[in-house]
Structures are given as structure tokens and as C-alpha cells.
Design a protein around this motif. Structure first.
Motif, PDB file in Angstrom:
ATOM      1  N   PRO A  71       0.808  -1.230   0.000  1.00 45.89           N
ATOM      2  CA  PRO A  71       0.000   0.000   0.000  1.00 45.89           C
ATOM      3  C   PRO A  71       0.839   1.278   0.000  1.00 45.89           C
ATOM      4  O   PRO A  71       0.803   2.070   0.943  1.00 45.89           O
ATOM      5  CB  PRO A  71      -0.805  -0.140   1.292  1.00 45.89           C
ATOM      6  N   TYR A  72       1.587   1.495  -1.071  1.00 45.17           N
ATOM      7  CA  TYR A  72       2.395   2.710  -1.167  1.00 45.17           C
ATOM      8  C   TYR A  72       1.514   3.926  -1.403  1.00 45.17           C
ATOM      9  O   TYR A  72       0.471   3.843  -2.061  1.00 45.17           O
ATOM     10  CB  TYR A  72       3.404   2.588  -2.307  1.00 45.17           C
ATOM     11  N   LYS A  73       1.999   5.059  -0.914  1.00 45.42           N
ATOM     12  CA  LYS A  73       1.349   6.336  -1.190  1.00 45.42           C
ATOM     13  C   LYS A  73       2.109   7.145  -2.246  1.00 45.42           C
ATOM     14  O   LYS A  73       1.593   8.138  -2.760  1.00 45.42           O
ATOM     15  CB  LYS A  73       1.230   7.156   0.095  1.00 45.42           C
ATOM     16  N   LEU A  74       3.353   6.703  -2.538  1.00 49.30           N
ATOM     17  CA  LEU A  74       4.177   7.423  -3.518  1.00 49.30           C
ATOM     18  C   LEU A  74       4.974   6.421  -4.334  1.00 49.30           C
ATOM     19  O   LEU A  74       5.591   5.514  -3.777  1.00 49.30           O
ATOM     20  CB  LEU A  74       5.117   8.397  -2.801  1.00 49.30           C
ATOM     21  N   ILE A  95      -3.072   5.267  -6.117  1.00 45.58           N
ATOM     22  CA  ILE A  95      -1.869   5.762  -5.434  1.00 45.58           C
ATOM     23  C   ILE A  95      -1.782   7.265  -5.669  1.00 45.58           C
ATOM     24  O   ILE A  95      -1.736   7.724  -6.810  1.00 45.58           O
ATOM     25  CB  ILE A  95      -0.622   5.038  -5.952  1.00 45.58           C
ATOM     26  N   PRO A  96      -1.768   8.077  -4.597  1.00 45.35           N
ATOM     27  CA  PRO A  96      -1.977   9.514  -4.768  1.00 45.35           C
ATOM     28  C   PRO A  96      -0.796  10.295  -5.333  1.00 45.35           C
ATOM     29  O   PRO A  96      -0.985  11.326  -5.973  1.00 45.35           O
ATOM     30  CB  PRO A  96      -2.308   9.987  -3.349  1.00 45.35           C
ATOM     31  N   ARG A  98       2.384  10.156  -7.856  1.00 49.98           N
ATOM     32  CA  ARG A  98       2.952   9.357  -8.943  1.00 49.98           C
ATOM     33  C   ARG A  98       3.930  10.231  -9.727  1.00 49.98           C
ATOM     34  O   ARG A  98       3.518  11.132 -10.465  1.00 49.98           O
ATOM     35  CB  ARG A  98       1.832   8.829  -9.855  1.00 49.98           C
ATOM     36  N   LEU A 357       3.698  13.629   0.332  1.00 45.57           N
ATOM     37  CA  LEU A 357       2.994  12.612   1.102  1.00 45.57           C
ATOM     38  C   LEU A 357       2.040  13.240   2.121  1.00 45.57           C
ATOM     39  O   LEU A 357       0.907  12.771   2.289  1.00 45.57           O
ATOM     40  CB  LEU A 357       4.007  11.710   1.818  1.00 45.57           C
ATOM     41  N   ALA A 360      -0.958  14.483   0.336  1.00 39.23           N
ATOM     42  CA  ALA A 360      -1.814  13.387  -0.123  1.00 39.23           C
ATOM     43  C   ALA A 360      -2.637  12.786   1.007  1.00 39.23           C
ATOM     44  O   ALA A 360      -3.715  12.219   0.764  1.00 39.23           O
ATOM     45  CB  ALA A 360      -0.958  12.294  -0.759  1.00 39.23           C
ATOM     46  N   MET A 361      -2.162  12.909   2.228  1.00 40.11           N
ATOM     47  CA  MET A 361      -2.844  12.297   3.366  1.00 40.11           C
ATOM     48  C   MET A 361      -3.894  13.216   3.990  1.00 40.11           C
ATOM     49  O   MET A 361      -4.611  12.804   4.898  1.00 40.11           O
ATOM     50  CB  MET A 361      -1.802  11.900   4.426  1.00 40.11           C
TER      51      MET A 361
END
Length: 362
Positions: A71-74, A95-96, A98, A357, A360-361
Motif C-alpha cells: 500500500p504505497y502512497k508514492l 496511489i496519490p 505518482r 505525502l 496526499a494524506m
């Protein structure tokens, strides 16, 4: 030799605060990489998927399975036009962050079908990526197009200047190992033996130079598919005794001190790490016009064509005009001022990751 993109990635990874940032590496192919042991020793993780060229469908499925399982975010893609497929998958999976990164200015093939697929991918990368990175303006223009230049962040191919700084004792030891006399003038080149690096031109140009002045010697570091062919060409040109084929070595940084002039007549480049390394050593550099002008960072750099009938003669003339030049004593300061010192560059890139990050969160 270790390719420029891998060297770029490792230069940054070594200098990240790994207590703040965990980096995993997804590589294409199951062969052991030159940096695998170091990555694992620094606490990184390495995963692999089938090679794209041999198994494109299997590759895409494996990338999707991997990203679903982690579960990567980047994600940060470094495959030039090949960034399209993994970024498309990452977008579909939500994935937010990229990032697409361009490291080159041309696709290494003349096959019309592959070139058409390359163009298709390049045209669609901006729609899949949330952020566009490149090592130079020319690399950005090639991968993303003119309209996307304002949105592209240039991330320098930064290095540790201390690792590549000139050292007189190292120079004497390496030149002794190479069998170079004190008055020999060593032309150095570091790069894989592939068409892009233009070794045939290097050897033919050097043959002209050596014929007029046997003090010149040629030192070539690297391996690759063209190595045997180039050894044979050197013999045919009568310069085998004056050319040193070193192969691959983990001590490539030491050879810069043994050189007197660094040459890079590539057909195309993004912004070559070896050009930065050579300038960190204070060497005068002769680059082809296929190397972006942004590569001229510190000291004396010249850009000369390699695609004209008299190009070899022009290169030989430019080298003779240099004689045995002095090194740039301010190389480290020049690199730092231009943003090519790795410590501050890595801190900046890590800060960018953390900021993206955090956004994105929210």
C-alpha cells in the motif's frame, strides 16, 4: 559499469535520512544488480518483476499485483517512456503521488514499431503522473513535450564531490597501474559499450590524434555489448597499444585523477552523471552536442559535433589545443553553487517527498 540512472538513485538513497523515509526498489528482471548488497545493507528492500521487453503482459500483471500487495502512497518511476505503464497502473489503483522522471533525450532503438510505442507512451505520461521530474531541460522536453516544461521539476544528478576530488597520490598509483609515462596525456572516457556512447567515433578520432603525437593515450572504462567489437577496431586502427580497456571496476572514481582530459562524444544524453563526476575532479571536458549544455557546470567544457564529416578532425584539434591543462581548483565550490552537491540535494528531494505525502494524506 553502473548505469547513470542507477548511480543517480543510489547517490540520493545513501544520503536520505532512512529513519524518516523508507524506500523500496522494484526492478525489472531477476539478475543481481551492482548495488543490491549496498541497498540491503542500508535497510532497503528489493523486489523484482519480469522484464518488460521479453514479457510485457506478464510484466504489467506483476507490477499491478505488486502494487496491490504493497500500500504505497508514492511511486517514483525512472524508466523514461517506460514510466507510462506502471504509472497508469498506479493511477488506477489510487496511489496519490505518482512521479515520472526523465533521464534521457532519445529512445535507444531504431525499430519503427518500438519507436511508435515509445511515442505513444511519452504522449500519455503527463495524464498518468501527478508530478514530472527530469535531470535536464532537454530530458524534460523529450519525454513530456514543450508544453509541460513549466510543470517539470529539474532534479540535478548530484554527487558527493569529495568522492571524485582530485588526488595526486591516486593519480600516480592508477597511472602506474595503467602503464602510463609521466609525460603521457591521458584521454578518459567512462560509459557502457553501447551505440549511444559512440565508442567507434572515440577510437577513430583518437587514431588521428595518436598518429600525430604518441604521447596521447586512451583509457576506456566500461563493459557492454560492443566491447569486443571496439577491441577489434582498436587493433585494426593500430592503436591497441595506446588504448587501455579497463572494463568494469568499483573504483571508477579513482580513474578521474589519472585522466588529463575527459571526453564524452555520446549521440544523446539526458544529463550524464559521469560528466558531473569528471568536473568534480576538475578535469577539462569535451562533450558532444548530443550532451545538454546544462552539463557544463564547472571549469572548462567544450561542446563539439560528432555528426559531421570533419568531426573527428575537430575533436582532435580541440584536444591538441588543450595541451596538458590545469585542473579547476574550485570544482567542489562550483558544483555546490550549481546545486550538484548531493547532501543538500538529497535533503531537498526528501523534503519534497515528505511534503507530497503529507498533502496526499490530508
Amino acid at each position: 559499469m553502473r548505469a547513470g540512472t542507477e548511480s543517480y538513485v543510489m547517490n540520493y538513497y545513501r544520503h536520505f535520512d532512512r529513519d524518516r523515509l523508507q524506500v523500496d526498489f522494484l526492478v525489472h528482471g531477476d539478475g543481481k544488480g551492482d548495488y543490491d548488497d549496498e541497498v540491503l545493507g542500508l535497510g532497503g528492500r528489493i523486489f523484482s518483476v519480469p522484464r518488460r521487453g521479453m514479457h510485457p503482459a506478464r510484466n504489467a500483471r506483476a507490477v499491478e499485483d505488486f502494487l496491490r500487495a504493497h500500500p504505497y502512497k508514492l511511486v517514483h518511476a525512472h524508466m523514461d517512456a517506460g514510466n507510462y505503464v506502471p504509472l497508469k497502473i498506479a493511477k488506477r489503483l489510487g496511489i496519490p503521488v505518482r512521479i515520472s522522471h526523465s533521464h534521457n533525450t532519445q529512445y535507444p532503438t531504431t525499430d519503427p514499431l518500438r519507436l511508435a510505442w515509445d511515442k505513444y507512451q511519452r504522449n500519455r505520461i503527463p495524464a498518468q503522473a501527478t508530478h514530472l521530474f527530469a535531470c535536464s531541460t532537454e530530458a524534460a522536453r523529450w519525454l513530456y513535450g514543450e508544453d509541460w516544461l513549466p510543470q517539470t521539476r529539474i532534479v540535478h544528478n548530484a554527487i558527493d564531490p569529495d568522492v571524485f576530488a582530485y588526488n595526486k597520490a591516486t593519480r600516480e598509483r592508477v597511472r602506474r597501474d595503467l602503464g602510463l609515462a609521466q609525460d603521457d596525456i591521458a584521454l578518459g572516457h567512462i560509459g557502457r559499450f553501447v551505440d549511444q556512447k559512440n565508442h567507434g567515433f572515440v577510437l577513430r578520432m583518437f587514431a588521428q590524434l595518436y598518429e600525430r603525437d604518441p604521447r596521447y593515450k586512451l583509457v576506456l572504462l566500461g563493459e557492454g555489448e560492443k566491447l569486443s567489437e571496439m577491441r577489434q577496431l582498436a587493433a585494426e586502427l593500430g592503436i591497441a597499444d595506446a588504448a587501455r580497456f579497463v572494463g568494469s571496476t568499483p573504483r571508477a572514481n579513482e580513474y578521474y585523477s589519472a585522466f588529463d582530459i575527459f571526453i564524452l562524444p555520446s549521440l544523446y544524453e539526458g544529463l550524464p552523471v559521469v560528466a558531473v563526476e569528471a568536473q568534480a575532479n576538475g578535469l577539462p571536458c569535451l562533450f558532444s552536442e548530443g550532451v545538454p549544455r546544462e552539463s557544463g557546470i564547472a571549469g572548462e567544457t567544450q561542446f563539439v559535433a560528432v555528426d559531421r564529416a570533419d568531426s573527428a578532425e575537430q575533436w582532435a584539434h580541440a584536444i591538441r589545443a588543450l595541451g596538458r591543462p590545469d585542473r579547476n581548483a574550485r570544482a567542489a565550490e562550483d558544483l555546490a553553487r550549481a546545486g550538484y552537491a548531493i547532501a543538500p540535494a538529497a535533503e531537498e528531494l526528501q523534503g519534497i517527498y515528505e511534503r507530497l505525502l503529507a498533502e496526499a494524506m490530508r
